[in-house]
Design a protein around this motif. Structure first.
Motif, PDB file in Angstrom:
ATOM      1  N   ASN A  52       0.847  -1.185   0.000  1.00  0.00           N
ATOM      2  CA  ASN A  52       0.000   0.000   0.000  1.00  0.00           C
ATOM      3  C   ASN A  52       0.888   1.242   0.000  1.00  0.00           C
ATOM      4  O   ASN A  52       1.862   1.325   0.756  1.00  0.00           O
ATOM      5  N   PHE A  53       0.552   2.214  -0.827  1.00  0.00           N
ATOM      6  CA  PHE A  53       1.410   3.386  -0.963  1.00  0.00           C
ATOM      7  C   PHE A  53       1.603   4.106   0.364  1.00  0.00           C
ATOM      8  O   PHE A  53       2.670   4.637   0.661  1.00  0.00           O
ATOM      9  N   GLY A  54       0.565   4.126   1.182  1.00  0.00           N
ATOM     10  CA  GLY A  54       0.679   4.774   2.480  1.00  0.00           C
ATOM     11  C   GLY A  54       1.702   4.085   3.368  1.00  0.00           C
ATOM     12  O   GLY A  54       2.487   4.745   4.073  1.00  0.00           O
ATOM     13  N   ASN A  55       1.709   2.736   3.351  1.00  0.00           N
ATOM     14  CA  ASN A  55       2.678   1.998   4.149  1.00  0.00           C
ATOM     15  C   ASN A  55       4.097   2.255   3.658  1.00  0.00           C
ATOM     16  O   ASN A  55       5.024   2.434   4.448  1.00  0.00           O
ATOM     17  N   GLU A  56       4.268   2.254   2.334  1.00  0.00           N
ATOM     18  CA  GLU A  56       5.604   2.488   1.776  1.00  0.00           C
ATOM     19  C   GLU A  56       6.104   3.893   2.133  1.00  0.00           C
ATOM     20  O   GLU A  56       7.280   4.076   2.466  1.00  0.00           O
ATOM     21  N   ALA A  57       5.209   4.864   2.071  1.00  0.00           N
ATOM     22  CA  ALA A  57       5.596   6.231   2.411  1.00  0.00           C
ATOM     23  C   ALA A  57       5.978   6.344   3.882  1.00  0.00           C
ATOM     24  O   ALA A  57       6.976   6.999   4.242  1.00  0.00           O
ATOM     25  N   ASN A  58       5.213   5.694   4.748  1.00  0.00           N
ATOM     26  CA  ASN A  58       5.526   5.757   6.176  1.00  0.00           C
ATOM     27  C   ASN A  58       6.848   5.065   6.500  1.00  0.00           C
ATOM     28  O   ASN A  58       7.582   5.492   7.401  1.00  0.00           O
ATOM     29  N   ARG A 112      13.806   9.313   9.901  1.00  0.00           N
ATOM     30  CA  ARG A 112      13.979   9.700  11.309  1.00  0.00           C
ATOM     31  C   ARG A 112      15.090   8.881  11.959  1.00  0.00           C
ATOM     32  O   ARG A 112      15.862   9.412  12.771  1.00  0.00           O
ATOM     33  N   ILE A 113      15.152   7.596  11.607  1.00  0.00           N
ATOM     34  CA  ILE A 113      16.208   6.743  12.166  1.00  0.00           C
ATOM     35  C   ILE A 113      17.588   7.252  11.736  1.00  0.00           C
ATOM     36  O   ILE A 113      18.529   7.308  12.527  1.00  0.00           O
TER      37      ILE A 113
END
Length: 378
Positions: free
Chosen positions: A165-171, A178-179
């Motif tokens: 899902n594009f949202g998961n990939e973006a997150n 951040r890491i």
């Protein structure tokens, strides 16, 4: 003269003489026809949704499924995994929880890309590979989902979580950023399996091993400090000799940087009847002395013994040190529980560039990344 008497009994339905239960269940399971009806009934009656409504307000219990990989039809492992999880979710519901099951799929990885290569060929543009891989994964998800429903697994099948899902990939990218900002990502070294065809690192689970025969060799590492070896074995005078290793990967010898013994094994100092180029003494695991001497067709006797842990940090010359100044270094002896007595000499040579256990052992003893020797370059 004999006569025959024939007795004709009235016909009787003997089933009426048996006390059998009266049930509406058919004599035949007829699963091929009944199973689709059950599945359709579960879906039409929205059984899962009804359970969610009836459980509203109860304490929450949510099982996010550890996702199966979206490649190929399900097998018995999938069935066991899903059925056990379904038992847990349903038992939690019966215990008074609002127990939701959220299915999902892992949609990324080399196996899917390999399937695309097999079907459409290699060297496709990256965007085309990604599009075809996404379509392939979606097809596999639909096939697996249909079979999971057949197993009677109740869940939110219309809203699974998908790694693609594009949202998961973006997150995922946001979290990675951040890491990195916090300095947790750094460049280092680690030996990994590498696919020359895919030009990609491989997980251990992706490697298929083929049985083969390899040449095994015994290699002598001469004593670098003859006095220290003599002292370890309780001898007063320095001795000339070598520790002997056995390996089925001769190509790793040039990158050797350490040796390993088991801390609890007994090791023997063997005096040979006739000296060899490395000297009169050899160092071996006690249990393997006789087998090694027979293999080498040499005679010898054990003159001293020491536990493996007493050999720690003794140093030995690289076997090629006299052939080229590039090998003029010593290999320290480290302790390692993975050393066995199944074959060889009971001493294992360590090339940290080519094995995870070797790498971990050498790093544990302070070897820096830039000091790791890798003689095999792509």
């Amino acid at each position: 003269m004999c006569s025959t008497l024939t007795i004709i009994l009235p016909s009787m339905d003997y089933r009426k003489t048996l006390n059998l239960p009266d049930t509406p269940f058919p004599m035949r399971g007829n699963l091929a026809k009944r199973e689709p009806q059950w599945v359709r009934q579960w879906q039409e009656n929205k059984v899962y949704e009804s359970i969610r409504q009836a459980s509203a307000g109860r304490p929450k219990f949510t099982l996010h499924d550890g996702p199966p990989y979206a490649n190929g039809d399900i097998h018995i492992g999938h069935a066991v995994n899903k059925i056990l999880k379904d038992i847990i979710v349903k038992s939690r519901t019966m215990d008074g929880y609002d127990a939701a099951y959220v299915p999902g799929w892992d949609c990324h990885g080399m196996p899917i890309e390999i399937q695309i290569e097999r079907k459409y060929g290699k060297n496709l543009p990256v965007a085309e590979v990604q599009a075809k891989a996404r379509a392939y994964a979606k097809e596999q998800i639909d096939r697996q989902r249909a079979d999971f429903k057949r197993l009677g697994i109740l869940g939110d099948w219309n809203n699974p979580y998908l790694t693609m899902n594009f949202g998961n990939e973006a997150n995922e990218l946001r979290v990675l950023a951040r890491i990195m900002e916090k300095g947790y990502v750094f460049r280092g070294l680690k030996p990994v399996n590498w696919c020359f065809d895919c030009q990609s690192a491989l997980a251990e689970a992706e490697v298929e091993y083929k049985d083969r025969k390899d040449q095994a060799i015994h290699v002598a590492f001469p004593f670098a400090d003859a006095q220290a070896v003599a002292k370890t074995f309780g001898m007063s005078e320095p001795i000339d000799g070598a520790v002997i290793i056995w390996t089925t990967t001769p190509w790793t010898i040039p990158a050797n940087q350490a040796l390993n013994v088991h801390p609890d094994f007994s090791y023997a100092l063997v005096e040979l009847a006739q000296p060899v180029p490395t000297g009169r003494y050899v160092l071996l695991a006690e249990d393997l002395v006789q087998a090694c001497l027979e293999t080498w067709q040499l005679d010898g006797r054990i003159v001293a013994k020491a536990p493996g842990h007493a050999l720690e940090f003794l140093e030995f010359h690289h076997p090629l040190a006299s052939a080229d100044e590039g090998y003029d270094r010593v290999a320290p002896m480290y302790l390692a529980d993975y050393v066995t007595l199944e074959a060889g000499t009971g001493i294992v040579h360590s090339s940290p560039a080519y094995g995870v256990e070797d790498f971990i052992s050498c790093k544990k003893h302070g070897l820096d990344d830039h000091d790791i020797i890798n003689k095999v370059l792509l």
